[in-house]
Design a protein around this motif. Sequence first.
Motif, short mmCIF file in Angstrom:
data_model
loop_
_atom_site.label_atom_id
_atom_site.label_comp_id
_atom_site.label_asym_id
_atom_site.label_seq_id
_atom_site.Cartn_x
_atom_site.Cartn_y
_atom_site.Cartn_z
N ASP A 305 18.60 2.60 -27.35
CA ASP A 305 18.93 3.10 -28.68
C ASP A 305 18.15 4.40 -28.95
O ASP A 305 16.96 4.36 -29.26
N TYR A 306 18.86 5.52 -28.83
CA TYR A 306 18.21 6.83 -29.00
C TYR A 306 18.13 7.14 -30.49
O TYR A 306 18.94 7.88 -31.05
N THR A 307 17.14 6.55 -31.12
CA THR A 307 16.93 6.75 -32.55
C THR A 307 15.46 7.02 -32.80
O THR A 307 14.61 6.84 -31.92
N ALA A 308 15.16 7.43 -34.02
CA ALA A 308 13.77 7.73 -34.38
C ALA A 308 12.87 6.51 -34.21
O ALA A 308 11.67 6.63 -33.95
N GLN A 309 13.42 5.30 -34.33
CA GLN A 309 12.62 4.09 -34.21
C GLN A 309 12.20 3.83 -32.76
O GLN A 309 11.15 3.25 -32.50
N ALA A 310 13.03 4.25 -31.81
CA ALA A 310 12.76 3.97 -30.40
C ALA A 310 12.00 5.08 -29.70
O ALA A 310 11.37 4.84 -28.68
N PRO A 312 9.13 8.26 -29.18
CA PRO A 312 7.71 8.41 -29.48
C PRO A 312 7.37 9.59 -30.38
O PRO A 312 6.20 10.02 -30.44
N GLY A 313 8.37 10.12 -31.08
CA GLY A 313 8.14 11.24 -31.97
C GLY A 313 9.35 11.46 -32.85
O GLY A 313 10.37 10.78 -32.71
N PRO A 314 9.29 12.42 -33.77
CA PRO A 314 10.40 12.66 -34.69
C PRO A 314 11.67 13.07 -33.96
O PRO A 314 11.64 13.80 -32.96
N LEU A 315 12.80 12.61 -34.48
CA LEU A 315 14.12 12.99 -33.98
C LEU A 315 14.81 13.81 -35.05
O LEU A 315 14.99 13.35 -36.18
N VAL A 316 15.19 15.05 -34.70
CA VAL A 316 15.87 15.93 -35.65
C VAL A 316 17.14 16.46 -35.00
O VAL A 316 17.23 16.59 -33.78
N THR A 317 18.12 16.76 -35.83
CA THR A 317 19.38 17.31 -35.33
C THR A 317 19.72 18.66 -35.96
O THR A 317 20.69 19.30 -35.55
N GLN A 318 18.94 19.08 -36.95
CA GLN A 318 19.17 20.35 -37.64
C GLN A 318 17.95 21.25 -37.50
O GLN A 318 16.80 20.77 -37.49
N ALA A 319 18.17 22.56 -37.44
CA ALA A 319 17.06 23.50 -37.29
C ALA A 319 16.08 23.42 -38.44
O ALA A 319 14.86 23.51 -38.25
N SER A 320 16.58 23.23 -39.66
CA SER A 320 15.67 23.16 -40.81
C SER A 320 14.69 22.00 -40.67
O SER A 320 13.49 22.15 -40.96
N SER A 321 15.16 20.85 -40.23
CA SER A 321 14.28 19.70 -40.01
C SER A 321 13.32 19.95 -38.85
O SER A 321 12.17 19.50 -38.87
N PHE A 322 13.81 20.66 -37.85
CA PHE A 322 12.96 21.01 -36.71
C PHE A 322 11.75 21.83 -37.15
O PHE A 322 10.61 21.53 -36.79
N TYR A 323 11.98 22.83 -37.99
CA TYR A 323 10.88 23.66 -38.47
C TYR A 323 9.92 22.85 -39.36
O TYR A 323 8.69 23.05 -39.31
N GLN A 324 10.43 21.93 -40.13
CA GLN A 324 9.58 21.08 -40.96
C GLN A 324 8.64 20.23 -40.11
O GLN A 324 7.47 20.06 -40.44
N GLN A 325 9.17 19.72 -39.00
CA GLN A 325 8.32 18.91 -38.13
C GLN A 325 7.30 19.77 -37.40
O GLN A 325 6.17 19.31 -37.13
N LEU A 326 7.62 21.00 -37.10
CA LEU A 326 6.63 21.91 -36.53
C LEU A 326 5.47 22.12 -37.51
O LEU A 326 4.30 22.21 -37.11
#
Length: 374
Positions: A305-310, A312-326
Motif C-alpha cells: 500500500d503506497y500511502t503516507a501510512q506505509a 517512511p516519510g511524507p507523500l506528496v503529489t503536488q508541487a505546493s505540498s512538496f515545497y511545504q515539506q521542504l
Amino acid sequence: MLFESFNGKDVNDNPAAIYRELVAEDPRYRTTAYFSVKPREYAALHAKYPEIQLIKRFTPKWVYLMARAEFWVLNSRLPNWWHANRRTTTIQTWHGTPLKKLGTDIDHVAIPGQTTARYHADFVTAANRWDYLIAPNQYSQEIFKRAFGYRGRFLSIGYPRNDVLYAADTPDQVAAVKQRLLPGVTGPVVTYAPTWRDDDAIRPGVYRFDLPFDLGEFFRHVSADTHLVIRPHYLVKDQVDIRGYEDRVTVLAETDIAELYLISNLLITDYSSVMFDYANLKRPQLFFAYDLAHYRDQLRGFYFDYTAQALPGPLVTQASSFYQQLDVWRDHGQFPDHVAAQEAFYHRFCDWEDGTASRRVARLIRTGKDEDDE
C-alpha cells in the motif's frame, strides 16, 4: 568464477560488493575471478577498474570461462539458452527490494515480441537454475518465492551492496566521500533519485526527463548552503536541464549510489527501490509522486500500500505540498510527524541488514558453506 551486474553494463551492485570482499580476504582470487561486461562497455570499464579482470560477454573466451567456472555471481537473468554445467554453482543476488510487480506477478507484459505467458515461463525456468538467491528481507523473500516460482535455497542475509552503509557511516568517512564527489560543498546534500518512466519516450531508445519541481523555488525552501544532487536513470542523464544552477546542482548518473546515500541528508524519490536501501541509514525521505495514479494503475502494479501510512516519510503529489515539506525538513532536519513510520519501515525492510552480507557470500564461495549450515 564469473561475476556479472545488470547483464554486463557495469562493475557494481551486489556482485561487485561480493567480489571486493572476496579479493580483500584473499588477493589470490584476483587471478581467477572475472567480471563479465558488454563489449561496448569494456574500454571504459577497463580504464575505470584496471585492477579487475574483465571479460567481454559472449566472446569465445567468455564462453570458455563461463563453461568452466565453479561459481556464477549474478544480479539479473542470463538468457535461458545458456546452461551452467553440473559443477557450476549459481548465486543470484537480484538487485532490489520490490515495490513494483515482478516475474509471474506481472499481469500484462508489454515487451515487443513477447507474450505474457512466455515471459512468465521463461522467468520460472531461469529462476530454478539458481542454486542460491539472496533476499534482503522477509517481505522480499516471500515475493521472490512466488513471483519467480523459486524452489532453491535462500540466503536470508540482506544485500551485500548495503554493507558499506554500516561500515562507512562515520563523520570522517562521509566527509571524505563528500569531498571527493562534491568538492567544496560543506552544507546539507539533498539527493533526488526518481524511478525511470519507461513510457515517456521521445523516440525509440531516447527518453524524456522533466523535473517535477522548479529549481529556483526548490532553493527558496532549503538553507542557503544546500546542494542538490540529481540521480537520473542512465537513459535520461543527458536530458536533465540544470542551466543557471550549475553551482548548486550536480547530476551524478554513474556514481555508486551507495556513496550518494552516505553523503545525503535527505533523499527525495517516488517509486524507486532506493527507498529501501537508504532506509538503512535512518535518515529522512520525501516522496514526490506527481503521477501516482498513472504509474500505479496503468504502468506497474504495486506490492504494498503506497500511502503516507506505509512510507517512511511524507507523500506528496503536488508541487505546493512538496515545497511545504521542504520547509519542514529545513526547520527540523527531519519530518517529526513521520518518525514512527520511519522506524516501522526500517524494521520491516532492514532488519536483516547488518553489514556482513558480502562476508557471508564470500565465505560460501571459499568454503562451500553458509553460516546457517553450522
